[in-house]
Design a protein around this motif. Structure first.
Motif, PDB file in Angstrom:
ATOM      1  N   ALA A 105      53.875  43.922  33.175  1.00  0.00           N
ATOM      2  CA  ALA A 105      52.476  43.323  33.768  1.00  0.00           C
ATOM      3  C   ALA A 105      51.164  44.145  33.685  1.00  0.00           C
ATOM      4  O   ALA A 105      50.091  43.949  33.987  1.00  0.00           O
ATOM      5  N   LEU A 106      51.376  45.349  33.273  1.00  0.00           N
ATOM      6  CA  LEU A 106      50.435  46.518  33.227  1.00  0.00           C
ATOM      7  C   LEU A 106      50.438  46.820  31.822  1.00  0.00           C
ATOM      8  O   LEU A 106      49.557  47.741  31.469  1.00  0.00           O
TER       9      LEU A 106
ATOM     10  N   ALA B 198      45.738  43.627  37.201  1.00  0.00           N
ATOM     11  CA  ALA B 198      46.664  44.594  36.978  1.00  0.00           C
ATOM     12  C   ALA B 198      46.505  45.866  37.343  1.00  0.00           C
ATOM     13  O   ALA B 198      47.205  46.619  38.091  1.00  0.00           O
TER      14      ALA B 198
ATOM     15  N   ARG C 215      45.115  42.487  31.594  1.00  0.00           N
ATOM     16  CA  ARG C 215      45.248  41.430  32.472  1.00  0.00           C
ATOM     17  C   ARG C 215      44.584  41.600  33.836  1.00  0.00           C
ATOM     18  O   ARG C 215      44.358  42.857  34.311  1.00  0.00           O
TER      19      ARG C 215
ATOM     20  N   ARG D  24      46.730  45.892  41.445  1.00  0.00           N
ATOM     21  CA  ARG D  24      48.085  45.967  41.908  1.00  0.00           C
ATOM     22  C   ARG D  24      48.708  47.041  41.551  1.00  0.00           C
ATOM     23  O   ARG D  24      49.419  47.681  42.333  1.00  0.00           O
ATOM     24  N   SER D  25      48.384  47.840  40.514  1.00  0.00           N
ATOM     25  CA  SER D  25      48.650  49.189  40.450  1.00  0.00           C
ATOM     26  C   SER D  25      48.406  49.953  41.302  1.00  0.00           C
ATOM     27  O   SER D  25      49.088  51.089  41.902  1.00  0.00           O
TER      28      SER D  25
END
Length: 154
Positions: free
Chosen positions: A134-135, A74, A71, A77-78
């Protein structure tokens, strides 16, 4: 959606082992004058993994080509959770130690405390199913539209 091409190298027990065919090499300026060559330095220390095991949701066979999808946002954010949180908490801890005791030793202790808090938060995120979800990397047929293309929620 971020995509990479891969080929299935093994299928067993509901898992497909895939080898990534597309290898991103940084920004594309590595060999140009002024390029930072950071990926070459990183790969010299430890080459990136090019094989992954994923749930076989497509019924693939060895030799099938698939698209790996991640996504949008992702990876950012990580990276922010991994590096940004640690950097911010080290600085905040050092500032708090300096403000509280007014010495370099207290600032160092505060920085270490901030790093310890960042480590604990990172461990908690790593154990969170919602965060890992989410990842999640998904496998799709090459050229198949993804839900993102149609504006569907995932």
């Amino acid at each position: 959606m971020i995509e990479a091409r891969a080929v299935v190298v093994a299928v067993a027990d509901g898992l497909a082992r895939v080898r990534v065919l597309d290898r991103q090499e940084g920004c594309g300026r590595c060999d140009e004058p002024g390029g930072c060559r950071s990926t070459r330095l990183a790969y010299a220390l430890r080459p990136p993994a090019s094989e992954f095991s994923l749930p076989d949701t497509l019924g693939v066979r060895v030799g099938d080509e698939v698209a790996l999808q991640l996504r949008d946002g992702a990876s950012l954010r990580s990276a922010l959770a991994s590096y940004g949180l640690g950097a911010v908490l080290v600085i905040v801890g050092a500032a708090a130690g300096q403000w509280h005791a007014g010495s370099d030793g207290a600032a160092l202790a505060g920085a270490a405390g901030g790093l310890l808090v960042a480590w604990a938060v990172h461990r908690a995120l790593h154990r969170s199913r919602r965060w890992r979800g989410a990842l999640h990397i998904e496998m799709a047929r090459p050229g198949a539209p993804c839900a993102h293309d149609f504006g569907e929620a995932r």
